[in-house]
Design a protein around this motif. Structure first.
Motif, PDB file in Angstrom:
ATOM      1  N   GLU A 404       1.916   0.375   6.443  1.00 30.38           N
ATOM      2  CA  GLU A 404       3.123  -0.835   5.315  1.00 30.38           C
ATOM      3  C   GLU A 404       4.810   0.320   4.831  1.00 30.38           C
ATOM      4  O   GLU A 404       5.607  -0.155   4.877  1.00 30.38           O
ATOM      5  N   GLU A 408       8.344  -0.262   6.063  1.00 28.60           N
ATOM      6  CA  GLU A 408       9.018  -1.022   4.672  1.00 28.60           C
ATOM      7  C   GLU A 408      10.091   0.262   5.261  1.00 28.60           C
ATOM      8  O   GLU A 408      11.296  -0.298   4.824  1.00 28.60           O
ATOM      9  N   GLN A 510       7.847  -9.183   9.499  1.00 26.93           N
ATOM     10  CA  GLN A 510       7.253  -8.684   8.095  1.00 26.93           C
ATOM     11  C   GLN A 510       6.592  -9.941   7.230  1.00 26.93           C
ATOM     12  O   GLN A 510       5.591  -9.546   7.001  1.00 26.93           O
ATOM     13  N   VAL A 513       2.513  -9.708   7.538  1.00 28.91           N
ATOM     14  CA  VAL A 513       2.059  -8.265   6.648  1.00 28.91           C
ATOM     15  C   VAL A 513       1.133  -8.865   5.442  1.00 28.91           C
ATOM     16  O   VAL A 513       2.331  -9.008   4.772  1.00 28.91           O
ATOM     17  N   SER A 515      -1.673  -7.404   3.037  1.00 32.97           N
ATOM     18  CA  SER A 515      -2.718  -6.507   1.859  1.00 32.97           C
ATOM     19  C   SER A 515      -3.196  -6.962   0.565  1.00 32.97           C
ATOM     20  O   SER A 515      -4.265  -5.814  -0.011  1.00 32.97           O
TER      21      SER A 515
END
Length: 703
Positions: A404, A408, A510, A513, A515
């Motif tokens: 990640e 980014e 994105q 994604v 977490s």
């Protein structure tokens, strides 16, 4: 003392594997078969005759009298028709044992008796099974004796796929072609094939067979439709990885021995989270072999359970209130010379091919999230997905903090100049070594998680074939690879084009994604803001199968035709409506014939007690209140039963399967839940000796 088995000696002894083929086949025939397996060429009939003869001789030595084309129709289970090896009697009255190449390569079961979603009319019976020579034949032993099982695909007379294996093999060709394009662009001239590698973790419950037979809901529906929670469930987490009970350990020992003989690499076994729940996991294999072996695992679990007086439950949610069961489909891409395309470099941002593969997968999952969700949809999973257990119904991708961070950087600056290093995890105990710390933690709430060198798709239901999920993953990733290669093959500056493409995909996708905690209400709200869908039930998920986007993709890569997809959608609507109808009828039957009579009898006992206590001059308030409470719940049960009967009859009138399935979800399922509530409350009030079936405590804790 019992002598331990030698696993190395028994492993694969009942498989016509490469070793057996080398020993038995002439070199020329062996080489021709290997070329067919590796290159997908058609097998000549004279070569097939030699293979069939040697396979038959080998199987007879193993005790086999019959052979079967073992295939995977759209029923959710495997199918087989057994033929003996005997030929027409000789004049002497004896028979020859024969097996021809034609019999090996092709069989002809009745296609009209399997689900086809309108592809085949009842009078159109012809269907064909075709040998999948990339998945080895094996001998299975059961009450019928030893049978030679030949893994096959199953197609209609007109060529449409009527099974799970045919589209899986097609999708494997699609991902191979597009992945080869991609790795050639990065200078790989050595590898000849790229194949999806799959490891399938199988969860299941074991209960006592005698108690199983006392529960009509388990017999007919595979799950408990009534049942109050016991005083203790999984709250203490003491079952997870706990010491395996001796009865279960004996079962697992026999399961392993059977699987090892059939070439299944049963590797891991342990207690799962819920009481009476367990897991078995094999080692990674090529996708179609992994799917075949998972079916062997499920069949073996059921068969061996009977020997131990147990019953294996593969339903996704056999008990309300405790964790259900699923399969974790661990997916990666591996070349024929052992290179894993999902294996990062020493630091992931230095590995440009890895990052392109990774962002292509993000793109694939984001653009086809609804289709991926649909691939794991079944009625049992509706009770499991979205509950407080892995995974939620919202599709998202977990990458871990290291990747990640790289993403980014790419999104914000266009380049990744550093990565989070793997550190040392110091134990602080002198007798223990310091462990190398993984670059990322794991997230058990993520439906699609990167776990080092593979993605783990955690949505598939425990009794489902994983073929459907892998067909989808293979094809959506093939599409993403194809689109990337279309750009890169035309690029004047390859390095710049790759860089730009990775940044573009990372930026555009994105939103997929995530977490954090996938169970939280905050994530549901955040996913909605991101525009991610939340398909809570199978009926909502099925339309993704026939959307124009889905049809165009599958047809482009030759995996499904529009007709095949529409037929599968029809089958899924039918299956949902049939499953809910069966559950509703079982509930009606149990409530009418077992529960109401038992409770009515108990109210008489209570009423007699109230009268007897009052006549004795003692305080009868407690007895009277209990009678009032039970009687009120009895009336609620009777009223709810009436409603369930009415909506079930209404559902049966609807001819169109999609409308019937929607009605079942919106009307019948809530009516079933309304009936269950008062019954479960009554179970907590009625004398256990009177209650007409084993309780959750009896089922989950007495194994």
């Amino acid at each position: 003392m019992e002598k331990g088995m030698n696993v190395a000696e028994i492993f694969g002894q009942d498989v016509f594997n490469d070793t057996a083929m080398q020993e038995r086949l002439p070199k020329k025939v062996y080489k021709e078969l290997k070329r067919t397996i590796e290159e997908g060429k058609e097998l000549e009939l004279d070569t097939a005759d030699v293979i069939a003869h040697e396979m038959k001789e080998w199987a007879i030595e193993k005790g086999a009298t019959h052979y079967t084309h073992w295939f995977q129709p759209l029923t959710g289970v495997t199918a087989e028709k057994h033929d003996s090896f005997i030929s027409a009697p000789l004049e002497s009255g004896k028979v020859l044992m024969t097996f021809s190449g034609k019999e090996l390569i092709k069989g002809e079961p009745d296609a009209s008796s399997f689900p086809s979603g309108g592809l085949r009319a009842t009078f159109e019976a012809r269907g064909y099974t075709a040998w999948d020579c990339t998945s080895p034949a094996f001998v299975r032993r059961d009450a019928a004796g030893a049978t030679l099982c030949i893994p096959t695909a199953f197609c209609a007379y007109t060529g449409e796929a009527l099974d799970q294996k045919t589209p899986l093999l097609r999708s494997m060709e699609a991902i191979n072609e597009q992945a080869m394009r991609l790795i050639r662009l990065f200078g790989n001239t050595q590898s000849k094939r790229v194949r999806p590698s799959v490891g399938i973790e199988q969860e299941y419950f074991l209960i006592d067979a005698g108690k199983f037979r006392e529960r009509k809901d388990l017999i007919y529906a595979g799950r408990t439709l009534f049942g109050a929670m016991p005083p203790k469930g999984q709250e203490m987490d003491d079952h997870y990885f706990g010491t395996i009970r001796q009865r279960v350990a004996g079962f697992m020992k026999d399961v392993n021995e059977e699987l090892w003989k059939m070439g299944v690499t049963s590797k891991t076994q342990h207690n799962e989270v819920a009481p009476a729940q367990h897991e078995l996991a094999p080692i990674f294999e090529v996708a179609n072999v992994a799917v075949d072996h998972n079916h062997i695992i499920m069949q073996t679990l059921k068969r061996i359970a009977g020997r131990h007086g147990l019953k294996c439950l593969l339903h996704e949610k056999p008990f309300a209130g405790v964790n259900g069961s699923g399969k974790h489909d661990n997916w990666s891409l591996t070349t024929d010379d052992g290179r894993n395309l999902l294996e990062p470099g020493s630091t992931p941002h230095e590995n440009i091919q890895f990052l392109l593969v990774l962002t292509c997968i993000l793109k694939a999952v984001d653009e086809h999230a609804d289709l991926l969700r649909e691939s794991a949809a079944n009625p049992g999973n509706d009770q499991r997905l979205g509950a407080d257990e892995a995974p939620p119904a919202i599709i998202s991708v977990f990458l871990g903090e290291q990747l990640e961070d790289v993403m980014e950087q790419l999104i914000s600056t266009g380049e990744a100049t550093h990565s989070l290093d793997k550190g040392k995890m110091h134990t602080g105990v002198r007798t223990l070594p310091d462990f190398a710390k993984d670059a990322t933690d794991r997230n058990r709430t993520s439906p699609f998680a990167f776990t080092g060198n593979k993605f783990e798709f955690r949505m598939v239901g425990s009794r489902d074939s994983v073929a459907g999920a892998n067909v989808v993953i293979n094809t959506i990733v093939a599409e993403a690879f194809a689109e990337a290669c279309d750009v890169l093959e035309q690029a004047e500056d390859f390095d710049l084009a790759v860089h730009d493409l990775i940044k573009e995909y990372a930026t555009r996708h994105q939103r997929i994604v995530f977490s954090g905690n996938g169970y939280s209400q905050e994530w549901v709200e955040e996913a909605q803001r991101r525009g991610l869908s939340n398909l809570r039930c199978m009926v909502d998920a099925i339309p993704a199968l026939t959307s124009e986007k889905t049809v165009a993709m599958f047809e482009k890569f030759g995996v499904f035709t529009r007709t095949e997809l529409e037929s599968r959608g029809e089958i899924k609507y039918e299956n949902y409506a049939k499953a809910i109808n069966i559950e509703a009828q079982v509930m009606i039957n149990m409530a009418s014939k077992q529960i109401l009579p038992a409770v009515v009898g108990y109210t008489k006992v209570l009423a007699d007690t109230v009268l007897a206590v009052r006549e004795a001059g003692a305080d009868h308030q407690v007895q009277a209140e209990l009678l009032t409470e039970v009687s009120a719940l009895l009336k609620q049960t009777k009223d709810a039963l009436k409603v369930l009967r009415e909506v079930s009859e209404e559902a049966a009138k609807e001819a169109k399967s999609e409308i019937r399935a929607r009605y079942c979800y919106e009307k019948v399922v809530p009516a079933m839940e309304r009936l269950r509530r008062p019954v479960d409350q009554l179970e907590m009030l009625v004398d256990k000796e009177v209650w007409p079936m084993p309780s959750y405590g009896d089922l989950m804790f007495e194994v």
